[in-house]
Motif scaffolding. Structure first.
Motif, PDB file in Angstrom:
ATOM      1  N   ALA A 230     -39.859 -37.874  25.956  1.00 35.33           N
ATOM      2  CA  ALA A 230     -39.479 -36.717  25.143  1.00 35.33           C
ATOM      3  C   ALA A 230     -38.626 -35.738  25.932  1.00 35.33           C
ATOM      4  CB  ALA A 230     -40.728 -36.021  24.609  1.00 35.33           C
ATOM      5  N   LEU A 231     -39.044 -35.438  27.151  1.00 40.05           N
ATOM      6  CA  LEU A 231     -38.297 -34.481  27.964  1.00 40.05           C
ATOM      7  C   LEU A 231     -36.956 -35.051  28.410  1.00 40.05           C
ATOM      8  CD1 LEU A 231     -38.163 -31.751  29.347  1.00 40.05           C
ATOM      9  CD2 LEU A 231     -39.484 -32.695  31.249  1.00 40.05           C
ATOM     10  N   GLY A 232     -36.952 -36.323  28.808  1.00 41.07           N
ATOM     11  CA  GLY A 232     -35.703 -36.960  29.226  1.00 41.07           C
ATOM     12  C   GLY A 232     -34.692 -37.047  28.100  1.00 41.07           C
ATOM     13  N   ALA A 233     -35.164 -37.397  26.895  1.00 36.64           N
ATOM     14  CA  ALA A 233     -34.259 -37.500  25.745  1.00 36.64           C
ATOM     15  C   ALA A 233     -33.705 -36.133  25.360  1.00 36.64           C
ATOM     16  CB  ALA A 233     -34.985 -38.131  24.557  1.00 36.64           C
ATOM     17  N   LEU A 234     -34.547 -35.094  25.422  1.00 37.53           N
ATOM     18  CA  LEU A 234     -34.091 -33.746  25.080  1.00 37.53           C
ATOM     19  C   LEU A 234     -33.049 -33.249  26.077  1.00 37.53           C
ATOM     20  CD1 LEU A 234     -34.282 -31.195  23.364  1.00 37.53           C
ATOM     21  CD2 LEU A 234     -36.244 -30.482  24.755  1.00 37.53           C
ATOM     22  N   ALA A 235     -33.338 -33.423  27.370  1.00 36.66           N
ATOM     23  CA  ALA A 235     -32.371 -33.008  28.388  1.00 36.66           C
ATOM     24  C   ALA A 235     -31.078 -33.794  28.265  1.00 36.66           C
ATOM     25  CB  ALA A 235     -32.969 -33.198  29.784  1.00 36.66           C
ATOM     26  N   GLY A 236     -31.204 -35.091  28.023  1.00 32.30           N
ATOM     27  CA  GLY A 236     -30.005 -35.927  27.872  1.00 32.30           C
ATOM     28  C   GLY A 236     -29.147 -35.502  26.693  1.00 32.30           C
ATOM     29  N   ALA A 241     -24.182 -33.365  25.126  1.00 33.82           N
ATOM     30  CA  ALA A 241     -23.511 -32.614  24.061  1.00 33.82           C
ATOM     31  C   ALA A 241     -22.330 -31.832  24.597  1.00 33.82           C
ATOM     32  CB  ALA A 241     -24.499 -31.668  23.377  1.00 33.82           C
ATOM     33  N   GLY A 242     -22.406 -31.421  25.869  1.00 34.54           N
ATOM     34  CA  GLY A 242     -21.296 -30.691  26.462  1.00 34.54           C
ATOM     35  C   GLY A 242     -20.045 -31.537  26.579  1.00 34.54           C
ATOM     36  N   ALA A 243     -20.225 -32.852  26.778  1.00 38.45           N
ATOM     37  CA  ALA A 243     -19.073 -33.741  26.929  1.00 38.45           C
ATOM     38  C   ALA A 243     -18.702 -34.439  25.624  1.00 38.45           C
ATOM     39  CB  ALA A 243     -19.376 -34.783  28.012  1.00 38.45           C
ATOM     40  N   LEU A 244     -19.718 -34.829  24.833  1.00 36.83           N
ATOM     41  CA  LEU A 244     -19.466 -35.624  23.629  1.00 36.83           C
ATOM     42  C   LEU A 244     -19.380 -34.786  22.363  1.00 36.83           C
ATOM     43  CD1 LEU A 244     -21.969 -38.575  24.340  1.00 36.83           C
ATOM     44  CD2 LEU A 244     -19.515 -38.482  24.845  1.00 36.83           C
ATOM     45  N   GLY A 245     -19.972 -33.600  22.382  1.00 35.85           N
ATOM     46  CA  GLY A 245     -20.025 -32.776  21.179  1.00 35.85           C
ATOM     47  C   GLY A 245     -21.400 -32.860  20.529  1.00 35.85           C
ATOM     48  N   TRP A 246     -21.828 -31.773  19.920  1.00 32.22           N
ATOM     49  CA  TRP A 246     -23.168 -31.702  19.357  1.00 32.22           C
ATOM     50  C   TRP A 246     -23.350 -32.599  18.139  1.00 32.22           C
ATOM     51  CZ3 TRP A 246     -26.943 -29.071  21.909  1.00 32.22           C
ATOM     52  CH2 TRP A 246     -26.522 -28.205  22.912  1.00 32.22           C
ATOM     53  N   GLU A 247     -22.268 -33.027  17.522  1.00 28.00           N
ATOM     54  CA  GLU A 247     -22.383 -33.867  16.325  1.00 28.00           C
ATOM     55  C   GLU A 247     -22.191 -35.344  16.637  1.00 28.00           C
ATOM     56  OE1 GLU A 247     -19.620 -32.362  13.483  1.00 28.00           O
ATOM     57  OE2 GLU A 247     -20.660 -30.454  13.219  1.00 28.00           O
ATOM     58  N   HIS A 248     -22.074 -35.704  17.882  1.00 26.82           N
ATOM     59  CA  HIS A 248     -21.897 -37.107  18.259  1.00 26.82           C
ATOM     60  C   HIS A 248     -23.177 -37.889  17.913  1.00 26.82           C
ATOM     61  CE1 HIS A 248     -21.292 -40.688  20.759  1.00 26.82           C
ATOM     62  NE2 HIS A 248     -20.003 -40.361  20.774  1.00 26.82           N
ATOM     63  N   PRO A 249     -23.035 -39.119  17.367  1.00 25.36           N
ATOM     64  CA  PRO A 249     -24.218 -39.906  16.969  1.00 25.36           C
ATOM     65  C   PRO A 249     -25.220 -40.108  18.101  1.00 25.36           C
ATOM     66  CG  PRO A 249     -22.229 -40.893  16.086  1.00 25.36           C
ATOM     67  CD  PRO A 249     -21.782 -39.786  16.983  1.00 25.36           C
ATOM     68  N   ALA A 250     -24.742 -40.334  19.329  1.00 26.50           N
ATOM     69  CA  ALA A 250     -25.654 -40.550  20.456  1.00 26.50           C
ATOM     70  C   ALA A 250     -26.466 -39.284  20.760  1.00 26.50           C
ATOM     71  CB  ALA A 250     -24.866 -40.970  21.700  1.00 26.50           C
ATOM     72  N   VAL A 251     -25.837 -38.132  20.626  1.00 24.64           N
ATOM     73  CA  VAL A 251     -26.528 -36.868  20.870  1.00 24.64           C
ATOM     74  C   VAL A 251     -27.586 -36.630  19.800  1.00 24.64           C
ATOM     75  CG1 VAL A 251     -26.231 -34.362  20.985  1.00 24.64           C
ATOM     76  CG2 VAL A 251     -24.564 -35.865  22.082  1.00 24.64           C
ATOM     77  N   ILE A 252     -27.218 -36.855  18.546  1.00 23.65           N
ATOM     78  CA  ILE A 252     -28.174 -36.682  17.442  1.00 23.65           C
ATOM     79  C   ILE A 252     -29.342 -37.652  17.600  1.00 23.65           C
ATOM     80  CG2 ILE A 252     -28.482 -36.913  14.954  1.00 23.65           C
ATOM     81  CD1 ILE A 252     -25.550 -36.028  14.644  1.00 23.65           C
TER      82      ILE A 252
END
Length: 476
Positions: A230-236, A241-252
């Protein structure tokens, strides 16, 4: 385990070994045990701050952008935060000396792996192992001190020395890091851990005595895995998001994974017989509030330290040496204010002291909002010292208030929860603020946003404690 025998012309008193046998321990033996435990906690704190001065040098050597540097910092704190509660349980079950020495050996080997890493991926992996070992060292060093000093007064003094050594290491980190990078290179900041580790292992082996093993203490492996995930996924999610964007599928997807694992963690902890995190602790209002404050404060402070390190080097062009020197007054203010905090808490109360510390740090952040590229160091000196002084003021009463909110039998797990949540705050602060400054072109905008968020978070922490105290007073 057979107790070690040390001969010295010093005052002696009786303690017991792991089998319950009476033994005679000298002051020399207990003092050297304290030295070993202080080295263990000190090297953990040293690696919290020493890495920040090396960020630019590591980036140039290994390649990658801000996201990779965030992972170098966050991998350590993610493992530290997620594993610390289980590490204490391992010490109870197997013996604190065995686990402490194993942790020191792993930390030392991981430090060597960090120094030899040819790329960012392997460095991040080695830092993850370092963080797990750091989580082992902290709670088990306290357990061994508790065993070595049966007298309450002597133990209190020993813990004060243990904590002061860690504060000194935290303060020295930027300065030592800057000097080593300038003279040798960034890899030396990890190699310096090797003699510390070897000395700590030898002293522990020769002078520390094993604690009683509690075989009935179970290890909550499902909870541990869920917490790490949970913590690793949240931090990741926040970092990428800074590089890919907050709406990127991997970030979501990472945010969703974190939420699912967090829900599973809470569900499991509420049903298992021996949880790593007893949820009943959060039935105490002050415990819950101080835990939240610990998380929020670390989001603000340690996120800013990461961003300011990049500001000094990338924007203002300072060398690692001068960046390290720039942080020395900021870190150095923590120790004397730590010593002042208990006296102030006795006069005005612990909760008002916490509120005052959070507000001082918040005003320090607000005083930096006008910072620009090329701003003189002396123009921001007082604000940086205010930020760290507020931290130094609030941590001692925060810790004592949290411990006082639960029964003494659960003080160990309560302290572990505070450490875990504070480290979680560090992870989230570095991830969030790092994502805001990921673009060099928008760095200053991201820095200003980070300062505003930090001030807001600190004021929120102050407000939470203040309202909680008022609500408690009305209930009485």
């Amino acid at each position: 385990m057979r107790a070690n025998t040390v001969k010295a012309d010093t005052v002696k008193y009786e303690t017991f070994d792991a089998n319950g046998s009476r033994r005679t321990a000298s002051r020399l033996a207990t003092s050297l045990t304290l030295t070993a435990m202080s080295l263990g906690y000190g090297v953990v704190q040293l690696d919290v701050t020493i890495v920040n001065t090396a960020l630019e040098a590591m980036g140039k050597t290994l390649g990658g952008g801000v996201a990779e540097l965030q992972w170098v910092v966050s991998a350590y704190t993610i493992a530290f935060a997620a594993f610390i509660l289980t590490a204490g349980a391992l010490g109870d079950r197997i013996g604190a000396k065995r686990i402490f020495m194993a942790g020191f050996a792993i930390f030392t080997a991981a430090s060597l792996a960090c120094a030899l890493s040819p790329n960012a991926i392997l460095l991040i992996g080695a830092r993850l192992v370092q963080g797990m070992a750091a989580a082992i060292l902290v709670p088990n060093s306290l357990a061994l001190l508790n065993h070595a000093y049966p007298d309450d007064r002597a133990r209190g003094r020993a813990v004060a020395v243990w904590a002061a050594g860690a504060s000194l290491a935290l303060t020295a980190g930027p300065f030592v890091g800057g000097a080593l990078i300038t003279l040798v290179g960034w890899r030396a900041i990890f190699l310096v851990n090797l003699p510390i580790g070897l000395a700590g292992l030898w002293l522990s082996w020769c002078y520390a005595t094993e604690t009683t093993q509690t075989r009935s203490r179970e290890i909550d492996l499902p909870g541990q895995l869920a917490a790490i995930g949970a913590l690793g996924a949240l931090a990741g999610a926040i970092i990428e998001a800074g590089a890919l964007g907050w709406e990127h599928p991997a970030v979501i997807a990472a945010f969703v994974t974190s939420a699912v694992l967090a829900a599973l963690f809470v569900w499991h902890e509420g049903r298992t017989a021996q949880p790593m995190l007893p949820l009943s602790l959060f039935g105490h209002r002050l415990f819950t509030l101080t835990t939240i404050v610990g998380l929020l404060v670390n989001v603000a402070i340690y996120g800013l330290i990461f961003v300011l390190s990049l500001y000094f080097q990338r924007i203002n062009g300072l060398s690692a040496w001068w960046t390290g020197l720039a942080f020395v007054p900021m870190m150095g203010a923590v120790l004397p204010v730590n010593l002042l905090a208990p006296r102030l808490a006795e006069r005005i109360g612990p909760c008002p002291t916490i509120v005052a510390g959070a507000c001082i740090s918040a005003f320090g952040c607000l005083g930096l909002i006008w910072i620009e590229a090329g701003t003189s160091y002396w123009a921001i000196f007082a604000q940086m010292v205010a930020i760290s002084s507020g931290l130094g003021l609030l941590v001692p009463p925060l810790t004592s208030t949290l411990l006082g909110s639960v029964e003494k039998a659960r003080s160990g797990i309560a302290a572990g929860v505070l450490n875990a949540t504070r480290q979680t705050g560090s992870v989230l602060g570095v991830a969030l603020f790092g994502s805001l400054v990921a673009s060099d072109r928008a760095f200053m905008i991201g820095l200003h946003q980070s300062l505003i968020i930090s001030a807001a978070v600190l004021l929120l922490a102050a407000g939470a404690i203040g309202l909680g105290v008022i609500a408690r007073a009305q209930e009485m």
